[in-house]
Write a protein that holds these residues in place. Structure first.
Motif, PDB file in Angstrom:
ATOM      1  N   LEU A 184       9.728  20.105 -12.209  1.00 56.84           N
ATOM      2  CA  LEU A 184       9.325  20.921 -11.067  1.00 56.84           C
ATOM      3  C   LEU A 184       9.974  20.388  -9.788  1.00 56.84           C
ATOM      4  N   THR A 185       9.970  19.080  -9.640  1.00 53.72           N
ATOM      5  CA  THR A 185      10.601  18.451  -8.477  1.00 53.72           C
ATOM      6  C   THR A 185      12.099  18.731  -8.466  1.00 53.72           C
ATOM      7  N   ARG A 186      12.715  18.696  -9.635  1.00 56.16           N
ATOM      8  CA  ARG A 186      14.144  19.025  -9.744  1.00 56.16           C
ATOM      9  C   ARG A 186      14.404  20.443  -9.248  1.00 56.16           C
ATOM     10  N   ALA A 187      13.536  21.393  -9.639  1.00 52.13           N
ATOM     11  CA  ALA A 187      13.706  22.789  -9.210  1.00 52.13           C
ATOM     12  C   ALA A 187      13.555  22.921  -7.696  1.00 52.13           C
ATOM     13  N   LEU A 188      12.681  22.116  -7.105  1.00 45.18           N
ATOM     14  CA  LEU A 188      12.429  22.217  -5.663  1.00 45.18           C
ATOM     15  C   LEU A 188      13.439  21.459  -4.812  1.00 45.18           C
ATOM     16  N   THR A 189      13.958  20.350  -5.330  1.00 46.28           N
ATOM     17  CA  THR A 189      14.825  19.487  -4.515  1.00 46.28           C
ATOM     18  C   THR A 189      16.288  19.495  -4.940  1.00 46.28           C
ATOM     19  N   ALA A 198      13.213   6.096 -15.358  1.00 52.14           N
ATOM     20  CA  ALA A 198      14.117   5.298 -14.528  1.00 52.14           C
ATOM     21  C   ALA A 198      13.323   4.319 -13.667  1.00 52.14           C
ATOM     22  N   THR A 199      13.891   3.125 -13.469  1.00 51.03           N
ATOM     23  CA  THR A 199      13.268   2.099 -12.641  1.00 51.03           C
ATOM     24  C   THR A 199      14.035   2.011 -11.331  1.00 51.03           C
ATOM     25  N   ILE A 200      13.323   2.225 -10.218  1.00 53.81           N
ATOM     26  CA  ILE A 200      13.979   2.302  -8.906  1.00 53.81           C
ATOM     27  C   ILE A 200      13.302   1.337  -7.939  1.00 53.81           C
ATOM     28  N   THR A 205       0.825  -1.203   0.000  1.00 52.80           N
ATOM     29  CA  THR A 205       0.000   0.000   0.000  1.00 52.80           C
ATOM     30  C   THR A 205       0.860   1.254   0.000  1.00 52.80           C
ATOM     31  N   PHE A 206       0.238   2.358  -0.361  1.00 56.04           N
ATOM     32  CA  PHE A 206       0.931   3.647  -0.383  1.00 56.04           C
ATOM     33  C   PHE A 206       1.535   3.972   0.982  1.00 56.04           C
ATOM     34  N   PHE A 207       0.749   3.781   2.051  1.00 55.60           N
ATOM     35  CA  PHE A 207       1.228   4.137   3.389  1.00 55.60           C
ATOM     36  C   PHE A 207       2.314   3.184   3.885  1.00 55.60           C
ATOM     37  N   ALA A 208       2.225   1.918   3.515  1.00 61.57           N
ATOM     38  CA  ALA A 208       3.274   0.963   3.882  1.00 61.57           C
ATOM     39  C   ALA A 208       4.585   1.335   3.192  1.00 61.57           C
ATOM     40  N   ARG A 209       4.511   1.729   1.923  1.00 66.57           N
ATOM     41  CA  ARG A 209       5.711   2.141   1.194  1.00 66.57           C
ATOM     42  C   ARG A 209       6.307   3.409   1.800  1.00 66.57           C
ATOM     43  N   LEU A 210       5.442   4.354   2.172  1.00 63.77           N
ATOM     44  CA  LEU A 210       5.886   5.593   2.807  1.00 63.77           C
ATOM     45  C   LEU A 210       6.615   5.290   4.113  1.00 63.77           C
ATOM     46  N   ARG A 211       6.039   4.420   4.920  1.00 64.60           N
ATOM     47  CA  ARG A 211       6.647   4.029   6.193  1.00 64.60           C
ATOM     48  C   ARG A 211       8.000   3.348   5.956  1.00 64.60           C
ATOM     49  N   GLU A 212       8.055   2.485   4.952  1.00 66.40           N
ATOM     50  CA  GLU A 212       9.300   1.789   4.613  1.00 66.40           C
ATOM     51  C   GLU A 212      10.389   2.784   4.195  1.00 66.40           C
ATOM     52  N   TYR A 266      13.540  15.915   4.328  1.00 66.41           N
ATOM     53  CA  TYR A 266      14.475  15.178   3.479  1.00 66.41           C
ATOM     54  C   TYR A 266      14.105  15.272   1.997  1.00 66.41           C
ATOM     55  N   SER A 267      14.870  16.052   1.248  1.00 61.72           N
ATOM     56  CA  SER A 267      14.584  16.243  -0.180  1.00 61.72           C
ATOM     57  C   SER A 267      14.733  14.947  -0.974  1.00 61.72           C
ATOM     58  N   GLY A 268      15.620  14.046  -0.544  1.00 64.38           N
ATOM     59  CA  GLY A 268      15.768  12.768  -1.231  1.00 64.38           C
ATOM     60  C   GLY A 268      14.496  11.951  -1.173  1.00 64.38           C
ATOM     61  N   LEU A 269      13.807  11.998  -0.030  1.00 65.79           N
ATOM     62  CA  LEU A 269      12.530  11.298   0.083  1.00 65.79           C
ATOM     63  C   LEU A 269      11.480  11.951  -0.806  1.00 65.79           C
ATOM     64  N   HIS A 270      11.432  13.275  -0.798  1.00 67.21           N
ATOM     65  CA  HIS A 270      10.446  13.982  -1.629  1.00 67.21           C
ATOM     66  C   HIS A 270      10.643  13.634  -3.110  1.00 67.21           C
ATOM     67  N   ALA A 271      11.907  13.609  -3.538  1.00 68.62           N
ATOM     68  CA  ALA A 271      12.198  13.315  -4.945  1.00 68.62           C
ATOM     69  C   ALA A 271      11.757  11.904  -5.323  1.00 68.62           C
ATOM     70  N   ILE A 272      12.006  10.930  -4.457  1.00 69.74           N
ATOM     71  CA  ILE A 272      11.628   9.554  -4.808  1.00 69.74           C
ATOM     72  C   ILE A 272      10.114   9.382  -4.753  1.00 69.74           C
ATOM     73  N   TRP A 273       9.445  10.068  -3.842  1.00 65.54           N
ATOM     74  CA  TRP A 273       7.985   9.966  -3.785  1.00 65.54           C
ATOM     75  C   TRP A 273       7.351  10.518  -5.061  1.00 65.54           C
ATOM     76  N   VAL A 274       7.849  11.657  -5.529  1.00 69.62           N
ATOM     77  CA  VAL A 274       7.310  12.207  -6.774  1.00 69.62           C
ATOM     78  C   VAL A 274       7.695  11.306  -7.946  1.00 69.62           C
ATOM     79  N   HIS A 275       8.905  10.746  -7.906  1.00 71.69           N
ATOM     80  CA  HIS A 275       9.319   9.855  -8.991  1.00 71.69           C
ATOM     81  C   HIS A 275       8.370   8.671  -9.129  1.00 71.69           C
ATOM     82  N   ARG A 276       7.919   8.126  -8.031  1.00 67.87           N
ATOM     83  CA  ARG A 276       7.008   6.981  -8.119  1.00 67.87           C
ATOM     84  C   ARG A 276       5.742   7.350  -8.898  1.00 67.87           C
ATOM     85  N   LEU A 277       5.251   8.546  -8.659  1.00 68.73           N
ATOM     86  CA  LEU A 277       4.078   9.018  -9.390  1.00 68.73           C
ATOM     87  C   LEU A 277       4.417   9.241 -10.868  1.00 68.73           C
ATOM     88  N   THR A 278       5.516   9.951 -11.147  1.00 64.43           N
ATOM     89  CA  THR A 278       5.857  10.248 -12.536  1.00 64.43           C
ATOM     90  C   THR A 278       6.213   8.974 -13.307  1.00 64.43           C
TER      91      THR A 278
END
Length: 195
Positions: free
Chosen positions: A62-67, A75-77, A2-9, A31-43
């Motif tokens: 936009l995420t690049r400009a912010l983080t 990319a596959t992560i 789930t989304f929340f389980a992934r967030l917690r992980e 943590y900007s690294g977390l923000h970047a990966i969270w947006v990446h999952r959506l994109t």
């Protein structure tokens, strides 16, 4: 998962990789690294639909400009990915990253070709990439490897390797030597503190 389980992980991974982490709430907001990966999952999900590729790229920029972290939506992560001090990290379109990978600031996982083929690196599970390192081209770095700061990697390396230098060369990891503490705690603890 789930989304929340992934967030917690992700939050737990940040806490386990960064000794400066002071708590889940701070990590979530700061943590900007977390923000970047969270947006990446959506994109990345958007990127799977050709009609959504432009909005996916726009959101990633936009995420690049912010983080200060640029992750191409293609990319596959894997899971529990962590970017520490993320400024200047670039992850190219055909990059593949395994589970439990950690990058430091200034890392580039980039290409060396203009051809529309697999042109970015593949990192196995539990790979650590030091600050300023450049991993270029469709190289494969085996699981449980570490790339030293400012190394320039242009050739494959097997699992359990240490890569250093320009161009980087690899050697097998010495598990005993590289898991021992760098300094014996007895050398820096003042015994008078405990009297």
């Amino acid at each position: 998962m789930t989304f929340f389980a992934r967030l917690r992980e992700d939050l737990q991974a940040a806490g386990s990789h960064d000794p400066a982490a002071r708590g889940t709430a701070e990590n979530f907001f700061i943590y900007s690294g977390l923000h970047a990966i969270w947006v990446h999952r959506l994109t990345h999900k958007m990127w799977q639909n050709p009609a959504l590729r432009f909005p996916a790229r726009a959101l990633s920029q936009l995420t690049r400009a912010l983080t200060g972290i640029e992750i191409h939506p293609g990319a596959t992560i894997g899971r529990r990915f962590f970017i520490d001090h993320g400024m200047g990290v670039v992850i190219g379109e055909t990059t593949e990253i395994g589970d439990d990978v950690m990058l430091y600031q200034g890392v580039t996982l980039g290409g060396r070709s203009l051809a529309k083929v697999k042109r970015h690196p593949t990192l196995g599970d539990r790979v650590t990439v030091g600050a300023g390192a450049k991993v270029l081209g469709p190289v494969v770095i085996g699981s449980d490897s570490a790339i030293g700061a400012n190394a320039v990697v242009v050739k494959d390396a097997p699992a359990e390797s240490i890569l250093t230098g320009i161009p980087a060369t690899w050697r097998h990891r010495d598990a005993k030597r590289e898991t021992a503490p760098a300094v014996d705690p007895a050398e820096y603890i003042d015994p008078a503190m405990y009297i």
